[in-house]
Design a protein around this motif. Sequence first.
Motif, PDB file in Angstrom:
ATOM      1  N   THR A  10       0.833  -1.189   0.000  1.00 33.91           N
ATOM      2  CA  THR A  10       0.000   0.000   0.000  1.00 33.91           C
ATOM      3  C   THR A  10       0.868   1.239   0.000  1.00 33.91           C
ATOM      4  OG1 THR A  10      -0.110   0.037   2.400  1.00 33.91           O
ATOM      5  CG2 THR A  10      -1.844  -1.185   1.243  1.00 33.91           C
ATOM      6  N   ALA A  11       0.274   2.350  -0.380  1.00 34.15           N
ATOM      7  CA  ALA A  11       1.018   3.602  -0.460  1.00 34.15           C
ATOM      8  C   ALA A  11       1.598   3.997   0.884  1.00 34.15           C
ATOM      9  CB  ALA A  11       0.123   4.722  -0.997  1.00 34.15           C
ATOM     10  N   PRO A  58      -4.778   4.724 -12.454  1.00 37.37           N
ATOM     11  CA  PRO A  58      -4.978   5.779 -11.446  1.00 37.37           C
ATOM     12  C   PRO A  58      -5.303   5.218 -10.059  1.00 37.37           C
ATOM     13  CG  PRO A  58      -5.999   6.425 -13.503  1.00 37.37           C
ATOM     14  CD  PRO A  58      -5.572   4.979 -13.669  1.00 37.37           C
ATOM     15  N   GLY A  59      -6.127   4.204  -9.992  1.00 38.05           N
ATOM     16  CA  GLY A  59      -6.450   3.584  -8.706  1.00 38.05           C
ATOM     17  C   GLY A  59      -5.250   2.920  -8.067  1.00 38.05           C
ATOM     18  N   ARG A  60      -4.433   2.264  -8.862  1.00 40.73           N
ATOM     19  CA  ARG A  60      -3.245   1.615  -8.318  1.00 40.73           C
ATOM     20  C   ARG A  60      -2.248   2.644  -7.803  1.00 40.73           C
ATOM     21  NH1 ARG A  60      -1.173  -3.607 -11.359  1.00 40.73           N
ATOM     22  NH2 ARG A  60       0.028  -3.649  -9.425  1.00 40.73           N
ATOM     23  N   LEU A  61      -2.161   3.783  -8.475  1.00 37.52           N
ATOM     24  CA  LEU A  61      -1.243   4.823  -8.011  1.00 37.52           C
ATOM     25  C   LEU A  61      -1.696   5.392  -6.663  1.00 37.52           C
ATOM     26  CD1 LEU A  61      -0.431   6.731 -11.319  1.00 37.52           C
ATOM     27  CD2 LEU A  61       1.004   5.067 -10.092  1.00 37.52           C
ATOM     28  N   GLU A  62      -2.984   5.314  -6.388  1.00 40.27           N
ATOM     29  CA  GLU A  62      -3.498   5.804  -5.110  1.00 40.27           C
ATOM     30  C   GLU A  62      -3.290   4.794  -3.990  1.00 40.27           C
ATOM     31  OE1 GLU A  62      -4.448   8.912  -4.518  1.00 40.27           O
ATOM     32  OE2 GLU A  62      -3.950   9.252  -6.629  1.00 40.27           O
ATOM     33  N   THR A  63      -3.200   3.514  -4.310  1.00 40.92           N
ATOM     34  CA  THR A  63      -3.129   2.486  -3.267  1.00 40.92           C
ATOM     35  C   THR A  63      -1.773   1.805  -3.142  1.00 40.92           C
ATOM     36  OG1 THR A  63      -3.968   0.787  -4.783  1.00 40.92           O
ATOM     37  CG2 THR A  63      -5.597   1.996  -3.461  1.00 40.92           C
ATOM     38  N   ASP A  90      -3.157  13.842 -11.314  1.00 38.57           N
ATOM     39  CA  ASP A  90      -2.971  13.667  -9.867  1.00 38.57           C
ATOM     40  C   ASP A  90      -1.518  13.475  -9.456  1.00 38.57           C
ATOM     41  OD1 ASP A  90      -5.721  13.852  -9.215  1.00 38.57           O
ATOM     42  OD2 ASP A  90      -6.014  11.771  -9.860  1.00 38.57           O
ATOM     43  N   HIS A  91      -0.663  13.160 -10.408  1.00 38.14           N
ATOM     44  CA  HIS A  91       0.751  12.888 -10.111  1.00 38.14           C
ATOM     45  C   HIS A  91       1.625  13.611 -11.138  1.00 38.14           C
ATOM     46  CE1 HIS A  91      -0.640   9.763  -7.362  1.00 38.14           C
ATOM     47  NE2 HIS A  91      -1.504   9.449  -8.308  1.00 38.14           N
TER      48      HIS A  91
END
Length: 161
Positions: A10-11, A58-63, A90-91
């Motif tokens: 996780t992030a 995008p979801g994977r970059l958040e988690t 977002d990044h």
Amino acid sequence: MSHVSHSTETAGSTTPPWQIRVLHVDDDPALLDLAADFLERLDGEMTLLSETDPRAVPGRLETEAIDCVISDKRMPECDGVELCRRVREDHPDLPFVLFTSERGDDVVEEAMEAGATDFLAKEPGVEQYELLADRVREAVHDHREDRHDEFRVRWGPGSTA
């Protein structure tokens, strides 16, 4: 369909500072496996996570803790240039390398206008993976240095924050 070749974190989890976690996006699972094998063998500090669906990025970059994205250009759900634009929302500073078999100045220009950090044309042979590993290491190193400099300016001696 997502394809993850290695464990995810996780992030919020800690990753050793020398480790480079790369999210590789390509609609061809065999190419993802081949690239992961070569890149991880070339650089023991690099871990590749694979994704066949660019819409999931995008979801994977958040988690997940990701240091760099490598993406193919031509994919059915979303092309790599559009993916780069979405990632930039977002990044804005995350290293993003477009790794594609498409050639031409217009492709490079389109990638750079979308915010790609680098562009590399796929070639036959192992040398392409050596070059890709070098480009990813360089992009991640530069990104980490920029973040370190920003932190030092913001929170260094004499800071009133």
